[in-house]
Design a protein around this motif. Structure first.
Motif, PDB file in Angstrom:
ATOM      1  N   GLY A 196      -8.812   2.485  -0.193  1.00 45.84           N
ATOM      2  CA  GLY A 196      -8.939   3.934  -0.271  1.00 45.84           C
ATOM      3  C   GLY A 196     -10.270   4.336  -0.869  1.00 45.84           C
ATOM      4  O   GLY A 196     -11.193   4.726  -0.163  1.00 45.84           O
ATOM      5  N   GLY A 197     -10.400   4.184  -2.175  1.00 50.05           N
ATOM      6  CA  GLY A 197     -11.653   4.516  -2.840  1.00 50.05           C
ATOM      7  C   GLY A 197     -11.421   4.971  -4.264  1.00 50.05           C
ATOM      8  O   GLY A 197     -10.293   4.938  -4.776  1.00 50.05           O
ATOM      9  N   HIS A 198     -12.503   5.398  -4.898  1.00 50.20           N
ATOM     10  CA  HIS A 198     -12.439   5.828  -6.299  1.00 50.20           C
ATOM     11  C   HIS A 198     -13.457   6.941  -6.537  1.00 50.20           C
ATOM     12  O   HIS A 198     -14.620   6.793  -6.167  1.00 50.20           O
ATOM     13  N   PRO A 199     -13.055   8.058  -7.123  1.00 48.42           N
ATOM     14  CA  PRO A 199     -11.670   8.458  -7.447  1.00 48.42           C
ATOM     15  C   PRO A 199     -10.806   8.580  -6.190  1.00 48.42           C
ATOM     16  O   PRO A 199     -11.304   8.940  -5.126  1.00 48.42           O
ATOM     17  N   ARG A 200      -9.510   8.301  -6.357  1.00 44.75           N
ATOM     18  CA  ARG A 200      -8.621   8.149  -5.220  1.00 44.75           C
ATOM     19  C   ARG A 200      -8.530   9.395  -4.347  1.00 44.75           C
ATOM     20  O   ARG A 200      -8.731   9.323  -3.125  1.00 44.75           O
ATOM     21  N   GLN A 201      -8.214  10.547  -4.930  1.00 42.70           N
ATOM     22  CA  GLN A 201      -7.937  11.730  -4.135  1.00 42.70           C
ATOM     23  C   GLN A 201      -9.149  12.170  -3.320  1.00 42.70           C
ATOM     24  O   GLN A 201      -9.038  12.494  -2.134  1.00 42.70           O
ATOM     25  N   GLY A 202     -10.316  12.153  -3.942  1.00 49.99           N
ATOM     26  CA  GLY A 202     -11.526  12.540  -3.224  1.00 49.99           C
ATOM     27  C   GLY A 202     -11.832  11.589  -2.082  1.00 49.99           C
ATOM     28  O   GLY A 202     -12.263  12.012  -1.000  1.00 49.99           O
ATOM     29  N   ALA A 203     -11.614  10.297  -2.303  1.00 49.59           N
ATOM     30  CA  ALA A 203     -11.846   9.304  -1.249  1.00 49.59           C
ATOM     31  C   ALA A 203     -10.889   9.506  -0.083  1.00 49.59           C
ATOM     32  O   ALA A 203     -11.293   9.460   1.095  1.00 49.59           O
ATOM     33  N   LEU A 204      -9.614   9.754  -0.380  1.00 48.52           N
ATOM     34  CA  LEU A 204      -8.630   9.952   0.688  1.00 48.52           C
ATOM     35  C   LEU A 204      -8.943  11.195   1.516  1.00 48.52           C
ATOM     36  O   LEU A 204      -8.749  11.199   2.738  1.00 48.52           O
ATOM     37  N   GLU A 205      -9.424  12.229   0.875  1.00 43.79           N
ATOM     38  CA  GLU A 205      -9.786  13.443   1.619  1.00 43.79           C
ATOM     39  C   GLU A 205     -10.943  13.173   2.573  1.00 43.79           C
ATOM     40  O   GLU A 205     -10.946  13.654   3.709  1.00 43.79           O
ATOM     41  N   GLN A 206     -11.919  12.384   2.137  1.00 40.25           N
ATOM     42  CA  GLN A 206     -13.045  12.051   3.012  1.00 40.25           C
ATOM     43  C   GLN A 206     -12.614  11.161   4.173  1.00 40.25           C
ATOM     44  O   GLN A 206     -13.091  11.319   5.304  1.00 40.25           O
ATOM     45  N   ILE A 207     -11.698  10.215   3.909  1.00 38.33           N
ATOM     46  CA  ILE A 207     -11.186   9.344   4.972  1.00 38.33           C
ATOM     47  C   ILE A 207     -10.446  10.169   6.018  1.00 38.33           C
ATOM     48  O   ILE A 207     -10.685  10.032   7.225  1.00 38.33           O
ATOM     49  N   ALA A 208      -9.549  11.042   5.560  1.00 41.54           N
ATOM     50  CA  ALA A 208      -8.744  11.853   6.484  1.00 41.54           C
ATOM     51  C   ALA A 208      -9.621  12.778   7.317  1.00 41.54           C
ATOM     52  O   ALA A 208      -9.355  12.995   8.510  1.00 41.54           O
ATOM     53  N   ALA A 209     -10.659  13.332   6.713  1.00 41.35           N
ATOM     54  CA  ALA A 209     -11.510  14.290   7.422  1.00 41.35           C
ATOM     55  C   ALA A 209     -12.526  13.610   8.330  1.00 41.35           C
ATOM     56  O   ALA A 209     -12.899  14.152   9.378  1.00 41.35           O
ATOM     57  N   GLY A 210     -12.977  12.395   7.952  1.00 39.41           N
ATOM     58  CA  GLY A 210     -14.117  11.818   8.645  1.00 39.41           C
ATOM     59  C   GLY A 210     -13.851  10.735   9.662  1.00 39.41           C
ATOM     60  O   GLY A 210     -14.613  10.592  10.629  1.00 39.41           O
ATOM     61  N   GLU A 211     -12.781   9.942   9.495  1.00 36.39           N
ATOM     62  CA  GLU A 211     -12.612   8.784  10.376  1.00 36.39           C
ATOM     63  C   GLU A 211     -12.282   9.158  11.809  1.00 36.39           C
ATOM     64  O   GLU A 211     -12.667   8.467  12.748  1.00 36.39           O
ATOM     65  N   GLY A 212     -11.503  10.214  12.001  1.00 39.81           N
ATOM     66  CA  GLY A 212     -11.250  10.684  13.360  1.00 39.81           C
ATOM     67  C   GLY A 212     -10.048  10.076  14.055  1.00 39.81           C
ATOM     68  O   GLY A 212      -9.878  10.243  15.263  1.00 39.81           O
ATOM     69  N   TYR A 213      -9.178   9.369  13.331  1.00 41.70           N
ATOM     70  CA  TYR A 213      -7.971   8.812  13.931  1.00 41.70           C
ATOM     71  C   TYR A 213      -6.927   8.639  12.830  1.00 41.70           C
ATOM     72  O   TYR A 213      -7.225   8.732  11.640  1.00 41.70           O
ATOM     73  N   GLU A 214      -5.678   8.377  13.235  1.00 45.31           N
ATOM     74  CA  GLU A 214      -4.604   8.127  12.274  1.00 45.31           C
ATOM     75  C   GLU A 214      -4.527   6.630  11.987  1.00 45.31           C
ATOM     76  O   GLU A 214      -4.372   5.829  12.917  1.00 45.31           O
ATOM     77  N   ARG A 215      -4.612   6.262  10.722  1.00 47.55           N
ATOM     78  CA  ARG A 215      -4.586   4.835  10.382  1.00 47.55           C
ATOM     79  C   ARG A 215      -3.247   4.173  10.704  1.00 47.55           C
ATOM     80  O   ARG A 215      -3.189   2.979  10.992  1.00 47.55           O
ATOM     81  N   GLY A 216      -2.160   4.906  10.610  1.00 46.19           N
ATOM     82  CA  GLY A 216      -0.855   4.303  10.867  1.00 46.19           C
ATOM     83  C   GLY A 216      -0.554   3.204   9.865  1.00 46.19           C
ATOM     84  O   GLY A 216      -0.684   3.384   8.661  1.00 46.19           O
ATOM     85  N   LEU A 217      -0.176   2.007  10.364  1.00 45.44           N
ATOM     86  CA  LEU A 217       0.137   0.884   9.485  1.00 45.44           C
ATOM     87  C   LEU A 217      -1.106   0.155   8.998  1.00 45.44           C
ATOM     88  O   LEU A 217      -1.009  -0.700   8.107  1.00 45.44           O
ATOM     89  N   TYR A 218      -2.264   0.464   9.569  1.00 48.14           N
ATOM     90  CA  TYR A 218      -3.477  -0.212   9.114  1.00 48.14           C
ATOM     91  C   TYR A 218      -3.736   0.097   7.628  1.00 48.14           C
ATOM     92  O   TYR A 218      -3.716   1.248   7.203  1.00 48.14           O
ATOM     93  N   ALA A 219      -3.963  -0.963   6.840  1.00 43.46           N
ATOM     94  CA  ALA A 219      -4.251  -0.886   5.400  1.00 43.46           C
ATOM     95  C   ALA A 219      -3.094  -0.303   4.599  1.00 43.46           C
ATOM     96  O   ALA A 219      -3.267   0.082   3.444  1.00 43.46           O
ATOM     97  N   ALA A 220      -1.909  -0.234   5.189  1.00 47.47           N
ATOM     98  CA  ALA A 220      -0.729   0.342   4.543  1.00 47.47           C
ATOM     99  C   ALA A 220       0.160  -0.765   3.979  1.00 47.47           C
ATOM    100  O   ALA A 220       0.000  -1.943   4.313  1.00 47.47           O
ATOM    101  N   PRO A 221       1.130  -0.421   3.113  1.00 48.27           N
ATOM    102  CA  PRO A 221       2.053  -1.428   2.581  1.00 48.27           C
ATOM    103  C   PRO A 221       3.043  -1.901   3.646  1.00 48.27           C
ATOM    104  O   PRO A 221       3.703  -1.086   4.298  1.00 48.27           O
ATOM    105  N   VAL A 222       3.150  -3.209   3.820  1.00 52.24           N
ATOM    106  CA  VAL A 222       4.138  -3.813   4.728  1.00 52.24           C
ATOM    107  C   VAL A 222       4.697  -5.057   4.055  1.00 52.24           C
ATOM    108  O   VAL A 222       4.009  -5.688   3.243  1.00 52.24           O
ATOM    109  N   GLY A 223       5.944  -5.418   4.382  1.00 50.16           N
ATOM    110  CA  GLY A 223       6.486  -6.645   3.815  1.00 50.16           C
ATOM    111  C   GLY A 223       7.983  -6.616   3.646  1.00 50.16           C
ATOM    112  O   GLY A 223       8.699  -5.948   4.394  1.00 50.16           O
ATOM    113  N   VAL A 224       8.468  -7.344   2.631  1.00 49.40           N
ATOM    114  CA  VAL A 224       9.897  -7.578   2.416  1.00 49.40           C
ATOM    115  C   VAL A 224      10.273  -7.177   0.996  1.00 49.40           C
ATOM    116  O   VAL A 224       9.584  -7.525   0.033  1.00 49.40           O
TER     117      VAL A 224
END
Length: 440
Positions: A345-373
């Motif tokens: 994500g980044g640091h500080p977290r909230q500001g980084a997430l806002e830039q990712i959501a606004a700038g990348e141009g796609y939905e990450r979905g499961l990419y870089a997300a928590p998965v497992g058991v």
């Protein structure tokens, strides 16, 4: 003879299976059954495998219901949840391909195959209490359980998958602009490479799974929701491992490619370990994880820091936190506190997430997300980096790079290309493929 165990709302049968057949062959056979959903988890740390088939129970959506359901799972012998959740719970750019897993998709499977630490294979079946009575009184097993073993597997694709066109989102120009204009101390931008194919690329990803399991030092997670939808991650990074009351959290940040020779590889490792930029990136994540664990009331201890972790195509700086946890702590509380770490994500977290959501141009979905058991005795959650998704006749490959003030856009672009080599060597596969003719 199966071992029968029952909880308040469902029951469980487990068979211990002995066979001269290699266990990897049995998992491959079971994964080929045409029953969905299916999920698979290979833990490189514990050298265990788990294949889950069929949706017996699904984790509800609201936090209160999730916590109540988790208590039910904990109370049922041999029960566990497998699956994951999307990187963003809500997104401004929802894409149809993520609908089945947004905001999360964890399930208790109908049927599972588990290779335990000692190497034994266990086959398990979850039953309703009515089905359990049928089995106890008449030795009748459910039809879908029998069907699993006797149904024909899905046919393998006879011809290799060919790529027809490709497109990166964000494109290289936008990528450079994102890096030049980012705000904060660190932001992790990722790009998605989309490839149009002449047939479903699912078999391409399944072959990658089978080839990589023989040699990889990474964990493996995949989720198949249908014959066309298949998500695969070769992740070196755990979000956390939780055994009894001991929680371990990896920190992987700071990256260099591997060298083509022993001497070149050693030189690149030396550059990584003496890189101010990479150590700064790593420090952000160490501090972020510590603060989030303390926020849960835990007292984390840094077991080691700044070690080198070598993978097939890249090498990372690696550290490890450990903490003791109270009995009543929920895994969903841990996930909420840790995800997304500064490594994705980044640091500080909230500001980084806002830039990712606004700038990348796609939905990450499961990419870089928590998965497992998740289970009462032992849970292991990965960060689904080094991942790809097959849907219809399109293959999506994801990779990211940590951006700090010293970052160079061209070097970071090349870093994502090195990470994508888990699935495709871009310079070879793309040399005769047009980069046009595709919708974003």
């Amino acid at each position: 003879t199966p071992l029968l165990s029952a909880g308040e709302e469902w029951a469980n049968l487990e068979w211990e299976y002995d066979s001269s057949e290699p266990i990897s062959n049995l998992f491959l056979w079971a994964s080929n059954r045409p029953i969905f959903p299916k999920a698979y988890f290979f833990s490189s740390h514990q050298q265990t495998r788990l294949l889950a088939v069929g949706d017996f129970r699904t984790l509800p959506d609201t936090q209160a219901e999730m916590n109540r359901f988790w208590e039910k799972v904990k109370a049922h012998p041999n029960s566990f949840l497998i699956g994951g959740q999307t990187f963003f719970e809500r997104t401004k750019r929802p894409e149809v391909m993520c609908d089945g897993v947004r905001p999360h998709y964890y399930f208790v499977p109908r049927l599972y195959f588990r290779q335990r630490l000692e190497g034994k294979l266990v086959i398990g079946l979850n039953l309703s209490h009515l089905e359990c009575l049928e089995y106890q009184e008449n030795k009748i097993l459910p039809f879908d359980f029998l069907q699993f073993f006797f149904a024909e597997g899905h046919a393998k694709t006879q011809h290799p998958c060919h790529f027809l066109a490709h497109q990166s989102t964000p494109d290289k120009k936008t990528w450079s602009e994102l890096i030049e204009n980012f705000i904060g101390e660190k932001v992790v931008f990722a790009r998605r490479l989309c490839l149009d194919c002449d047939q479903s690329p699912r078999q391409f990803l399944e072959d990658k799974w089978q080839d990589n399991e023989k040699t990889t030092s990474s964990n493996i997670f995949w989720l198949a929701l249908s014959p066309e939808w298949f998500f695969l991650s070769f992740s070196p990074e755990r979000l956390f491992s939780w055994h009894k009351n001991t929680l371990a959290v990896d920190v992987l940040a700071g990256t260099m490619p591997r060298g083509n020779t022993k001497e070149a590889d050693h030189e690149l490792a030396n550059q990584l370990l003496h890189s101010t930029k990479n150590h700064q990136e790593h420090r952000f994540v160490i501090d972020d994880v510590r603060a989030n664990l303390c926020g849960l009331g835990l007292k984390p201890e840094l077991l080691f820091s700044g070690q080198l972790l070598k993978l097939a195509h890249v090498q990372h700086i690696h550290s490890l936190w450990q903490a003791e946890t109270p009995q009543n702590l929920s895994p969903f509380s841990i996930i909420k506190a840790l995800h997304p770490t500064s490594a994705v994500g980044g640091h500080p977290r909230q500001g980084a997430l806002e830039q990712i959501a606004a700038g990348e141009g796609y939905e990450r979905g499961l990419y870089a997300a928590p998965v497992g058991v998740l289970s009462a005795d032992s849970s292991e959650m990965l960060v689904a980096i080094r991942s790809a998704l097959s849907e219809e006749k399109r293959l999506h490959i994801f990779a990211g790079a940590g951006i700090v003030q010293q970052s160079d856009s061209e070097s970071e672009w090349q870093e994502t290309a090195h990470k994508m080599k888990n699935f495709i060597a871009l310079e070879l596969a793309m040399s005769h493929v047009p980069s046009h003719g595709m919708s974003p």
